[in-house]
Design a protein around this motif. Sequence first.
Motif, PDB file in Angstrom:
ATOM      1  N   THR A  46     -53.538  -3.411 -90.075  1.00  0.00           N
ATOM      2  CA  THR A  46     -54.058  -4.331 -91.092  1.00  0.00           C
ATOM      3  C   THR A  46     -55.055  -3.576 -91.963  1.00  0.00           C
ATOM      4  N   PRO A  47     -55.317  -4.055 -93.194  1.00  0.00           N
ATOM      5  CA  PRO A  47     -54.830  -5.295 -93.795  1.00  0.00           C
ATOM      6  C   PRO A  47     -53.396  -5.176 -94.318  1.00  0.00           C
ATOM      7  N   VAL A  48     -52.742  -6.338 -94.451  1.00  0.00           N
ATOM      8  CA  VAL A  48     -51.393  -6.420 -95.004  1.00  0.00           C
ATOM      9  C   VAL A  48     -51.454  -7.347 -96.217  1.00  0.00           C
ATOM     10  N   ILE A  49     -50.935  -6.886 -97.362  1.00  0.00           N
ATOM     11  CA  ILE A  49     -51.015  -7.653 -98.616  1.00  0.00           C
ATOM     12  C   ILE A  49     -49.609  -7.846 -99.177  1.00  0.00           C
ATOM     13  N   GLY A  50     -49.367  -9.042 -99.727  1.00  0.00           N
ATOM     14  CA  GLY A  50     -48.086  -9.334-100.360  1.00  0.00           C
ATOM     15  C   GLY A  50     -47.193 -10.197 -99.503  1.00  0.00           C
ATOM     16  N   PHE A  51     -46.445 -11.102-100.154  1.00  0.00           N
ATOM     17  CA  PHE A  51     -45.609 -12.055 -99.434  1.00  0.00           C
ATOM     18  C   PHE A  51     -44.574 -11.345 -98.570  1.00  0.00           C
ATOM     19  N   VAL A  91     -51.530 -16.199-107.388  1.00  0.00           N
ATOM     20  CA  VAL A  91     -51.754 -16.396-105.955  1.00  0.00           C
ATOM     21  C   VAL A  91     -51.281 -15.143-105.220  1.00  0.00           C
ATOM     22  N   GLU A  92     -52.045 -14.749-104.193  1.00  0.00           N
ATOM     23  CA  GLU A  92     -51.641 -13.635-103.351  1.00  0.00           C
ATOM     24  C   GLU A  92     -51.896 -14.019-101.896  1.00  0.00           C
ATOM     25  N   VAL A  93     -51.201 -13.372-100.974  1.00  0.00           N
ATOM     26  CA  VAL A  93     -51.372 -13.647 -99.554  1.00  0.00           C
ATOM     27  C   VAL A  93     -51.651 -12.329 -98.841  1.00  0.00           C
ATOM     28  N   ALA A  94     -52.518 -12.382 -97.812  1.00  0.00           N
ATOM     29  CA  ALA A  94     -52.901 -11.177 -97.079  1.00  0.00           C
ATOM     30  C   ALA A  94     -53.291 -11.549 -95.659  1.00  0.00           C
ATOM     31  N   VAL A  95     -53.315 -10.522 -94.806  1.00  0.00           N
ATOM     32  CA  VAL A  95     -53.699 -10.691 -93.401  1.00  0.00           C
ATOM     33  C   VAL A  95     -54.757  -9.648 -93.071  1.00  0.00           C
ATOM     34  N   ILE A  96     -55.833 -10.075 -92.415  1.00  0.00           N
ATOM     35  CA  ILE A  96     -56.863  -9.148 -91.944  1.00  0.00           C
ATOM     36  C   ILE A  96     -57.080  -9.384 -90.452  1.00  0.00           C
ATOM     37  N   ALA A  97     -57.608  -8.368 -89.780  1.00  0.00           N
ATOM     38  CA  ALA A  97     -57.835  -8.465 -88.335  1.00  0.00           C
ATOM     39  C   ALA A  97     -59.181  -7.864 -87.979  1.00  0.00           C
ATOM     40  N   ARG A 109     -65.364  -5.018 -89.041  1.00  0.00           N
ATOM     41  CA  ARG A 109     -63.994  -4.678 -89.455  1.00  0.00           C
ATOM     42  C   ARG A 109     -63.412  -5.756 -90.369  1.00  0.00           C
ATOM     43  N   LEU A 110     -63.683  -7.013 -90.063  1.00  0.00           N
ATOM     44  CA  LEU A 110     -63.180  -8.101 -90.907  1.00  0.00           C
ATOM     45  C   LEU A 110     -63.785  -8.028 -92.307  1.00  0.00           C
ATOM     46  N   ARG A 111     -65.077  -7.738 -92.382  1.00  0.00           N
ATOM     47  CA  ARG A 111     -65.720  -7.638 -93.703  1.00  0.00           C
ATOM     48  C   ARG A 111     -65.122  -6.495 -94.512  1.00  0.00           C
ATOM     49  N   SER A 112     -64.933  -5.347 -93.867  1.00  0.00           N
ATOM     50  CA  SER A 112     -64.371  -4.191 -94.563  1.00  0.00           C
ATOM     51  C   SER A 112     -62.972  -4.490 -95.102  1.00  0.00           C
ATOM     52  N   GLU A 134     -62.888 -19.190 -82.580  1.00  0.00           N
ATOM     53  CA  GLU A 134     -63.394 -17.824 -82.719  1.00  0.00           C
ATOM     54  C   GLU A 134     -63.192 -17.305 -84.128  1.00  0.00           C
ATOM     55  N   ASP A 135     -62.013 -17.620 -84.703  1.00  0.00           N
ATOM     56  CA  ASP A 135     -61.710 -17.149 -86.054  1.00  0.00           C
ATOM     57  C   ASP A 135     -62.696 -17.685 -87.082  1.00  0.00           C
ATOM     58  N   GLU A 136     -63.336 -18.809 -86.763  1.00  0.00           N
ATOM     59  CA  GLU A 136     -64.262 -19.424 -87.724  1.00  0.00           C
ATOM     60  C   GLU A 136     -65.528 -18.582 -87.922  1.00  0.00           C
ATOM     61  N   PHE A 137     -65.753 -17.590 -87.038  1.00  0.00           N
ATOM     62  CA  PHE A 137     -66.892 -16.693 -87.239  1.00  0.00           C
ATOM     63  C   PHE A 137     -66.759 -15.896 -88.525  1.00  0.00           C
ATOM     64  N   VAL A 138     -65.540 -15.816 -89.059  1.00  0.00           N
ATOM     65  CA  VAL A 138     -65.314 -15.030 -90.269  1.00  0.00           C
ATOM     66  C   VAL A 138     -65.749 -15.786 -91.523  1.00  0.00           C
ATOM     67  N   ILE A 139     -65.989 -17.077 -91.410  1.00  0.00           N
ATOM     68  CA  ILE A 139     -66.312 -17.901 -92.588  1.00  0.00           C
ATOM     69  C   ILE A 139     -67.555 -17.380 -93.323  1.00  0.00           C
ATOM     70  N   PRO A 140     -68.695 -17.131 -92.620  1.00  0.00           N
ATOM     71  CA  PRO A 140     -69.854 -16.591 -93.347  1.00  0.00           C
ATOM     72  C   PRO A 140     -69.586 -15.223 -93.961  1.00  0.00           C
ATOM     73  N   VAL A 141     -68.748 -14.416 -93.297  1.00  0.00           N
ATOM     74  CA  VAL A 141     -68.437 -13.086 -93.809  1.00  0.00           C
ATOM     75  C   VAL A 141     -67.696 -13.189 -95.135  1.00  0.00           C
ATOM     76  N   ILE A 142     -66.675 -14.038 -95.171  1.00  0.00           N
ATOM     77  CA  ILE A 142     -65.876 -14.180 -96.393  1.00  0.00           C
ATOM     78  C   ILE A 142     -66.675 -14.867 -97.494  1.00  0.00           C
ATOM     79  N   SER A 143     -67.479 -15.857 -97.126  1.00  0.00           N
ATOM     80  CA  SER A 143     -68.246 -16.587 -98.147  1.00  0.00           C
ATOM     81  C   SER A 143     -69.262 -15.702 -98.843  1.00  0.00           C
ATOM     82  N   SER A 144     -69.677 -14.606 -98.188  1.00  0.00           N
ATOM     83  CA  SER A 144     -70.617 -13.683 -98.824  1.00  0.00           C
ATOM     84  C   SER A 144     -69.917 -12.733 -99.800  1.00  0.00           C
ATOM     85  N   ILE A 145     -68.580 -12.717 -99.768  1.00  0.00           N
ATOM     86  CA  ILE A 145     -67.816 -11.826-100.654  1.00  0.00           C
ATOM     87  C   ILE A 145     -67.165 -12.595-101.794  1.00  0.00           C
TER      88      ILE A 145
END
Length: 387
Positions: A46-51, A91-97, A109-112, A134-145
């Motif tokens: 990851t990351p993976v970008i594009g449908f 619109v775009e779709v992506a996956v992060i881990a 790693r999620l922020r990067s 657990e995945d919801e921990f990423v919410i503050p990280v993404i909201s800061s970007i």
Amino acid sequence: MFTCINICFKINFLGSEVIELVSAAEKLLVLAVDYDDDLGRVGIETPVIGFDNVLKVAQKYALERPEDADANTLFTALKVYRELKEENDAVEVAVIAGHEKGGSKAGVRLRSQAEEVIKLSNATSVVLVLDSAEDEFVIPVISSIAKILSIERVVVEQLRGVEETYILLGRYLRKAIEEKRFSRVMLGVPGILLLSYVLISLTPMSAYAFSVTLAILGLILVLKGFGITDSVVKMWRSAPVMRYSYVLTGLFAIITCFVAYTSISSRDFALDIMSIALYVRETSPYVVVTLTPLIVGKVSLKVLRRSFRAWRDLMIFALIIAMYNLASSVSNVIIESNPTNLNDVVRILYISYIPTILLIYMVVFMAASVILYVIEKEVIRKKSATT
């Protein structure tokens, strides 16, 4: 009248153009999150970008681990992307881990990866697709970007029945065994308890095997509950001076435990007044030696960092020395007097001025602590004023 109609038509037409320009300027990113990097366990980077790329990843992961909820997360992200695509081309779709150990490593790693996909896609808003708490921990990280437009939570429907429940429990048990961050708790702690119970049962203290095992469990809970282990690991990594202190402290602690066991076993684990006094006199010097490297390491670290707070650790060390002297005095008085009951002990200690010495220690340490604390605040104030 015709003029009015023309003017109104032109205003409405221009207004619609403005709305289209605003919506076109905003690009959405449908972002699927795998907090504990289950994708990495099957060889997916990851990351993976594009449908098309995300679809290939989703198919590969579903074939490898069809029972895992992350497969549903990937297909849900594709579904949300397709729905949004019908209304807006931008619109775009992506996956992060994140990281298999979770915690700060996963967050970094999620922020990067989030910064990377947002930069590549030029997205201004994000639609998060999550499948667990657990995945919801990423919410503050993404909201800061970037701005989070909405959050899509994936809930996997389960058939209700005893058979399905057992299957689900089996999957979670397998997850607990295979994933390190869960296996340390699910397997490591019970393993330590079972091993300690068996080893103690083979010694003359077999009668205390259950109690000692419970004490070990309590120690593990205290260390983990108050974050002591995390603090030790953090200090171990950040301060080389403390590494030697911890190693020496650990070695001396083993020696102290051996001396204490030898002393107790030599009197057949007796708990009378004389025996306890002998245990204290024989063991207390080793306790002081055990704590000395730890205190010296902390003082050295603060001195190297030019921190005035080194006085706190010095006061702790002075208190340890004072308590050692007091304990030695009390044990020597009891051994020489050979009292038969607790009343005799109290009388002997009173005659030996032990309570007075204890009171003097308390007054001196409290006064010194107050004076040094005031000096510390003054030093901090002057530093802040100069900066």
